[in-house]
Motif scaffolding. Structure first.
Motif, PDB file in Angstrom:
ATOM      1  N   LEU A 224     -20.385 -29.663 -40.234  1.00  9.54           N
ATOM      2  CA  LEU A 224     -20.417 -29.193 -41.622  1.00  9.54           C
ATOM      3  C   LEU A 224     -21.541 -28.177 -41.819  1.00  9.54           C
ATOM      4  N   LYS A 225     -22.685 -28.472 -41.215  1.00 10.15           N
ATOM      5  CA  LYS A 225     -23.838 -27.585 -41.359  1.00 10.15           C
ATOM      6  C   LYS A 225     -23.570 -26.215 -40.751  1.00 10.15           C
ATOM      7  N   LYS A 226     -22.807 -26.205 -39.655  1.00 11.44           N
ATOM      8  CA  LYS A 226     -22.474 -24.933 -39.006  1.00 11.44           C
ATOM      9  C   LYS A 226     -21.303 -24.229 -39.678  1.00 11.44           C
ATOM     10  N   GLY A 227     -20.668 -24.881 -40.640  1.00 11.45           N
ATOM     11  CA  GLY A 227     -19.538 -24.270 -41.343  1.00 11.45           C
ATOM     12  C   GLY A 227     -18.220 -24.409 -40.625  1.00 11.45           C
ATOM     13  N   ASP A 228     -18.122 -25.321 -39.655  1.00 11.76           N
ATOM     14  CA  ASP A 228     -16.882 -25.473 -38.886  1.00 11.76           C
ATOM     15  C   ASP A 228     -15.738 -26.022 -39.718  1.00 11.76           C
ATOM     16  N   PHE A 229     -16.033 -26.705 -40.822  1.00 13.75           N
ATOM     17  CA  PHE A 229     -14.987 -27.286 -41.656  1.00 13.75           C
ATOM     18  C   PHE A 229     -14.741 -26.486 -42.926  1.00 13.75           C
ATOM     19  N   GLY A 230     -15.298 -25.295 -43.007  1.00 10.40           N
ATOM     20  CA  GLY A 230     -15.102 -24.479 -44.199  1.00 10.40           C
ATOM     21  C   GLY A 230     -15.899 -25.024 -45.371  1.00 10.40           C
ATOM     22  N   ASP A 231     -15.354 -24.875 -46.539  1.00  7.95           N
ATOM     23  CA  ASP A 231     -16.044 -25.269 -47.765  1.00  7.95           C
ATOM     24  C   ASP A 231     -15.707 -26.716 -48.116  1.00  7.95           C
ATOM     25  N   GLN A 232     -16.464 -27.643 -47.503  1.00 10.67           N
ATOM     26  CA  GLN A 232     -16.260 -29.064 -47.771  1.00 10.67           C
ATOM     27  C   GLN A 232     -17.554 -29.674 -48.290  1.00 10.67           C
ATOM     28  N   PRO A 233     -17.446 -30.703 -49.111  1.00 16.87           N
ATOM     29  CA  PRO A 233     -18.658 -31.341 -49.655  1.00 16.87           C
ATOM     30  C   PRO A 233     -19.411 -32.070 -48.552  1.00 16.87           C
ATOM     31  N   PRO A 234     -20.709 -32.292 -48.732  1.00 15.06           N
ATOM     32  CA  PRO A 234     -21.466 -33.081 -47.732  1.00 15.06           C
ATOM     33  C   PRO A 234     -20.951 -34.513 -47.678  1.00 15.06           C
ATOM     34  N   ILE A 235     -21.217 -35.159 -46.575  1.00 13.34           N
ATOM     35  CA  ILE A 235     -20.771 -36.543 -46.402  1.00 13.34           C
ATOM     36  C   ILE A 235     -21.745 -37.484 -47.102  1.00 13.34           C
ATOM     37  N   ASP A 236     -21.227 -38.312 -47.963  1.00 17.90           N
ATOM     38  CA  ASP A 236     -22.018 -39.367 -48.589  1.00 17.90           C
ATOM     39  C   ASP A 236     -21.987 -40.563 -47.640  1.00 17.90           C
ATOM     40  N   ARG A 237     -23.081 -40.789 -46.929  1.00 19.53           N
ATOM     41  CA  ARG A 237     -23.101 -41.847 -45.911  1.00 19.53           C
ATOM     42  C   ARG A 237     -22.782 -43.222 -46.493  1.00 19.53           C
TER      43      ARG A 237
ATOM     44  N   PHE B 153     -19.700 -45.469 -45.434  1.00 13.57           N
ATOM     45  CA  PHE B 153     -19.920 -46.786 -44.860  1.00 13.57           C
ATOM     46  C   PHE B 153     -19.155 -47.860 -45.625  1.00 13.57           C
ATOM     47  N   ASP B 154     -19.134 -47.747 -46.957  1.00 15.87           N
ATOM     48  CA  ASP B 154     -18.357 -48.690 -47.759  1.00 15.87           C
ATOM     49  C   ASP B 154     -16.893 -48.676 -47.335  1.00 15.87           C
ATOM     50  N   GLU B 155     -16.374 -47.499 -47.180  1.00 19.24           N
ATOM     51  CA  GLU B 155     -14.982 -47.329 -46.776  1.00 19.24           C
ATOM     52  C   GLU B 155     -14.743 -47.907 -45.376  1.00 19.24           C
ATOM     53  N   TYR B 156     -15.652 -47.641 -44.495  1.00 24.70           N
ATOM     54  CA  TYR B 156     -15.575 -48.105 -43.098  1.00 24.70           C
ATOM     55  C   TYR B 156     -15.554 -49.634 -43.033  1.00 24.70           C
ATOM     56  N   VAL B 157     -16.517 -50.273 -43.685  1.00 27.35           N
ATOM     57  CA  VAL B 157     -16.600 -51.732 -43.648  1.00 27.35           C
ATOM     58  C   VAL B 157     -15.387 -52.362 -44.323  1.00 27.35           C
ATOM     59  N   THR B 158     -14.954 -51.783 -45.418  1.00 32.22           N
ATOM     60  CA  THR B 158     -13.781 -52.328 -46.123  1.00 32.22           C
ATOM     61  C   THR B 158     -12.557 -52.337 -45.222  1.00 32.22           C
ATOM     62  N   GLN B 159     -12.318 -51.237 -44.514  1.00 33.52           N
ATOM     63  CA  GLN B 159     -11.140 -51.155 -43.644  1.00 33.52           C
ATOM     64  C   GLN B 159     -11.249 -52.122 -42.464  1.00 33.52           C
ATOM     65  N   LEU B 160     -12.436 -52.260 -41.895  1.00 36.46           N
ATOM     66  CA  LEU B 160     -12.607 -53.212 -40.801  1.00 36.46           C
ATOM     67  C   LEU B 160     -12.384 -54.643 -41.280  1.00 36.46           C
ATOM     68  N   ASN B 161     -12.896 -54.961 -42.458  1.00 35.42           N
ATOM     69  CA  ASN B 161     -12.731 -56.314 -42.985  1.00 35.42           C
ATOM     70  C   ASN B 161     -11.257 -56.640 -43.229  1.00 35.42           C
ATOM     71  N   GLN B 162     -10.495 -55.653 -43.632  1.00 42.35           N
ATOM     72  CA  GLN B 162      -9.072 -55.876 -43.855  1.00 42.35           C
ATOM     73  C   GLN B 162      -8.344 -56.218 -42.563  1.00 42.35           C
ATOM     74  N   PHE B 163      -8.870 -55.732 -41.443  1.00 41.82           N
ATOM     75  CA  PHE B 163      -8.250 -56.042 -40.151  1.00 41.82           C
ATOM     76  C   PHE B 163      -8.740 -57.383 -39.610  1.00 41.82           C
ATOM     77  N   PHE B 164     -10.049 -57.607 -39.653  1.00 41.98           N
ATOM     78  CA  PHE B 164     -10.625 -58.776 -38.985  1.00 41.98           C
ATOM     79  C   PHE B 164     -10.537 -60.063 -39.813  1.00 41.98           C
ATOM     80  N   VAL B 165     -10.256 -59.967 -41.102  1.00 43.98           N
ATOM     81  CA  VAL B 165     -10.064 -61.164 -41.934  1.00 43.98           C
ATOM     82  C   VAL B 165      -8.622 -61.159 -42.425  1.00 43.98           C
ATOM     83  N   PRO B 166      -7.736 -61.869 -41.736  1.00 45.00           N
ATOM     84  CA  PRO B 166      -6.304 -61.820 -42.068  1.00 45.00           C
ATOM     85  C   PRO B 166      -6.004 -62.463 -43.422  1.00 45.00           C
ATOM     86  N   ARG B 167      -5.088 -61.848 -44.129  1.00 47.72           N
ATOM     87  CA  ARG B 167      -4.678 -62.373 -45.436  1.00 47.72           C
ATOM     88  C   ARG B 167      -3.216 -62.803 -45.464  1.00 47.72           C
TER      89      ARG B 167
END
Length: 764
Positions: free
Chosen positions: A573-586, A590-604
């Protein structure tokens, strides 16, 4: 008038200190043990004290005193000296630029005063006859002293002098040990490496390497020049020494010991119960390692968690000490440990961006990386510290102020995600909550014995079990002669406590399994006839925690896998390889990452549960009894990696998480997709090679002899097997054309190190 002739003493080295004794050995035939009489004193580099110079001149490691070929002294007492280690680690400890004026301390160097044959260097088996007498005040001797002397006056070997006060010999005030350095050798039986560090400094100062036994080792220490050494305050270097004599071993002794056996016995006595400091504790306490400093910050933040925290993570969930160099969690309440967090911290800070490629093991040796260029770049170190400080700081050379500034930045940019994963990844959270419930149950039961063992000190449990085992063994061996019934009762109480501990841990693990599967829409799937969680599901849950969740490899993949790809996307992003994209909100990513993993590892749902079982255990044999599992070749371990998952193999687990994680940020999404594609190609190439090798072994064919149909069948087998795993993960289907291209583009042996001896029906 009678002429009084006084014989001149041969004792030319006088040392002052504290006298003491201990006993060693037991001769054959039931002969009694031997008393070792010692003087505890110190030796240093302050040469205004003449005894320091004299003692250092007389002191030498075993290799310089006796001929090993004739005496086997290396086997009698100690291993050879690792001069490289002494020069690289121990000398720098004494000559430490960060603390020039601080006193340096080693454990005592233990020396045996060994008699030698007159005019030769071979050891005598016994001291000259030892006499004990009271000497009245005379000359410069103001008080009577108790004298323990070997040899007659004029040819003495050693002499202890203990001042007598109120009829009793003193043990600490003005006690002296006098030695004849021409008739003795001071043999180091414990602490040769420590002693050699001091001797190397002394010899470089005094240019005392010319002796033929010393000269071969001079080069190891040549970097420590006299001019460099003299920069330091040498007067503050004082190391404790214990000089041992065995007065009973004189020429009138009739037992089966001699000086060589006694020296060996002293060495064994000092070392047989010594406990090596664990690797975890070394990492935890190392003040000269910036990585340890940052890790301790993370642990401190975990320790601050209390009942007001919205999450269940507590410091009890971190194993702070382990036996030896083990990395496997041993404490039932812990979910992670010092080696885990240290390894993650080390990688996050010192990775240069090129050590993780696809599913190949992490490259490089991180323990010897002392430069901090990557750490400073990640933590904005040059702005925080200033260019001057940033240019000089090293992993093992830093100020407290600089460490604090870097740590504050580390906490917010990296440490928070280590803690976040340990708190919010659902399998960890379910475990931590089960531990809290266990503690509350023990509190309700007012069990003041089990709670400390399980929750208030991770070494207490090991000490308890060691004591219980030892007591039971001594009872069996008839060690006790009195009070045996009472001791047997004590042993039974310990056994009862051990049973209660085992029952409590069993309840903990049962509760953990119930919590892990607590979101299932149909809980009957995992319950037995009694309505409780089925024992086989508990066993499977235990296995999942022991072999997956609590490993260094998985936890590193969970944290470093996420941060590594975020960093890569941020650089693009800093080098402009992705064009005009917003910065990554870590935090958002991370919220999104953990949520998706939890959906896999905790069966419903039943479907999700069966998929999880198929990925990690095997094929579900009965839809109504999901714990009835048969072997499958479509598990993660069968497809991706069939050998032991060492910490550096964590990119394999990272790949598994990449199949689950689908970020919404376009740039991060692109990076994850690219990495996932590369990993898939490497996994398939290795799996295909595994099947091809197995087929050729069975048919006794070379790979270039395979027919077109045989090659097609092998490809289909590998593709179908891999596709089964992908389907169970719930990821996008494999592209057959991409997999064919992978065979020509990816060297299979460089990807996953597949084991050709493993059968296709390998269970995870």
């Amino acid at each position: 008038m009678a002429l009084r002739l006084r014989r001149e003493t041969a004792l030319d080295l006088t040392l002052e200190g504290t006298v003491g004794s201990f006993r060693v050995g037991a001769g054959s035939g039931g002969s009694r043990s031997l008393e070792v009489k010692y003087l505890l004193t110190h030796v240093g580099l302050n040469f205004s004290t003449s005894s320091n110079d004299k003692l250092l001149s007389a002191l030498a490691p075993v290799r310089e005193i006796f001929d090993f070929q004739t005496l086997d002294f290396d086997e009698i007492m100690q291993r050879d000296i690792d001069d490289a280690r002494v020069s690289a680690e121990l000398v720098p400890y004494l000559l430490d630029e960060q603390s020039k004026d601080m006193i340096k301390l080693f454990p005592p160097i233990v020396i045996v005063v060994m008699p030698i044959r007159e005019g030769r260097t071979q050891p005598e088996s016994f001291y000259p006859e030892v006499s004990v007498e009271t000497l009245e005040p005379e000359g410069d001797r103001e008080h009577p002293v108790l004298s323990t002397r070997s040899g007659s006056v004029g040819s003495e070997v050693f002499q202890f002098e203990q001042p007598i006060d109120d009829g009793r010999p003193l043990t600490s005030d003005l006690v002296r040990l006098k030695l004849n350095t021409h008739r003795t050798r001071l043999v180091i039986v414990d602490g040769q490496h420590r002693a050699m560090a001091l001797l190397a400094i002394y010899r470089n100062l005094k240019d005392q390497w010319s002796d033929e036994r010393r000269a071969p080792f001079k080069e190891y220490y040549s970097a420590w020049t006299k001019n460099y050494i003299e920069r330091f305050n040498l007067n503050e270097i004082n190391l404790p020494v214990l000089l041992c004599t065995i007065p009973e071993l004189d020429t009138v002794y009739t037992g089966d010991f001699d000086m060589k056996k006694a020296a060996r016995s002293i060495f064994l006595t000092l070392n047989k119960t010594a406990r090596q400091v664990s690797d975890a504790r070394n990492k935890l306490l190392d003040d000269n390692d910036l990585i340890s400093f940052l890790m301790r910050r993370t642990l401190s933040h975990i320790k601050e968690r209390d009942a007001r925290s919205p999450h269940a993570l507590r410091i009890a969930n971190v194993e702070l000490d382990q036996e030896g160099s083990r990395q496997k969690i041993q404490t039932p309440v812990a979910i992670t440990g010092v080696p885990h967090i240290y390894y993650m911290t080390e990688h996050m800070m010192l990775d240069n961006g090129g050590t993780v490629r696809g599913v190949k093991p992490r490259a490089g040796t991180f323990y010897n990386r002392t430069r901090l260029d990557d750490l400073l770049a990640r933590l904005d170190g040059r702005n925080l510290l200033g260019a001057g400080t940033a240019d000089t700081i090293r992993r093992d050379l830093f100020t407290a102020a600089a460490a604090e500034k870097l740590a504050t930045q580390f906490d917010s940019r990296y440490g928070t995600y280590v803690i976040g994963a340990l708190e919010r990844f659902a399998p960890f959270d379910r475990h931590n909550r089960a531990v809290i419930e266990m503690g509350e149950q023990l509190e309700r039961e007012q069990d003041r014995q089990l709670k400390p063992i399980l929750l208030e000190g991770q070494g207490i449990g090991r000490v308890f079990e060691a004591h219980r085992t030892s007591l039971r063994q001594r009872l069996r061996n008839g060690y006790f002669r009195t009070d045996v019934p009472e001791i047997e009762a004590s042993s039974r109480r310990l056994d009862a406590t051990a049973t209660r501990i085992e029952d409590t841990v069993t309840r903990l693990r049962r509760d953990r399994a119930a919590r892990l599967f607590g979101d299932l829409s149909d809980k009957k799937l995992v319950r037995g006839e009694d309505g409780a969680i089925h024992p086989k599901m508990v066993d499977w849950c235990n296995r999942l925690y022991d072999e997956l969740f609590t490993t260094v490899a998985f936890q590193t993949a969970l944290v470093c896998g996420f941060l590594g790809l975020v960093e890569k996307a941020e650089r693009k992003l800093k080098k402009g390889d992705f064009g005009d994209q917003p910065p990554i909100d870590r935090d958002q990513a991370f919220d999104e990452y953990v949520t998706q993993l939890n959906q896999f590892f905790v069966p419903r749902s039943p479907t999700q549960l069966k998929r999880l079982i198929r990925v990690f255990i095997g094929e579900v044999a009965d839809d109504k009894e999901v714990w009835a599992v048969r072997p499958s070749n479509q598990t993660f371990r069968s497809v991706v990696y069939r050998a032991e998952m060492q910490p550096d193999q964590w990119p394999k687990y990272r790949y598994l998480l990449l199949e689950i994680w689908h970020p919404t940020h376009p740039g991060l999404q692109s990076i994850v997709a690219e990495e996932r594609s590369e990993c898939r190609a490497e996994v398939f190439a290795a799996l295909h090679d595994h099947y091809e090798t197995a087929f050729c072994r069975e048919t006794q064919k070379a790979k270039d002899e395979l027919s077109k149909d045989e090659r097609k069948a092998i490809f289909g087998q590998a593709f179908d097997t891999y596709s089964g795993l992908i389907k169970n993960i719930g990821a996008d289907a494999l592209d057959r054309r991409a997999m064919r291209e992978a065979l020509s583009q990816v060297p299979a042996t460089a990807s996953t190190e597949a084991d050709p001896e493993m059968e296709d029906d390998q269970v995870a």
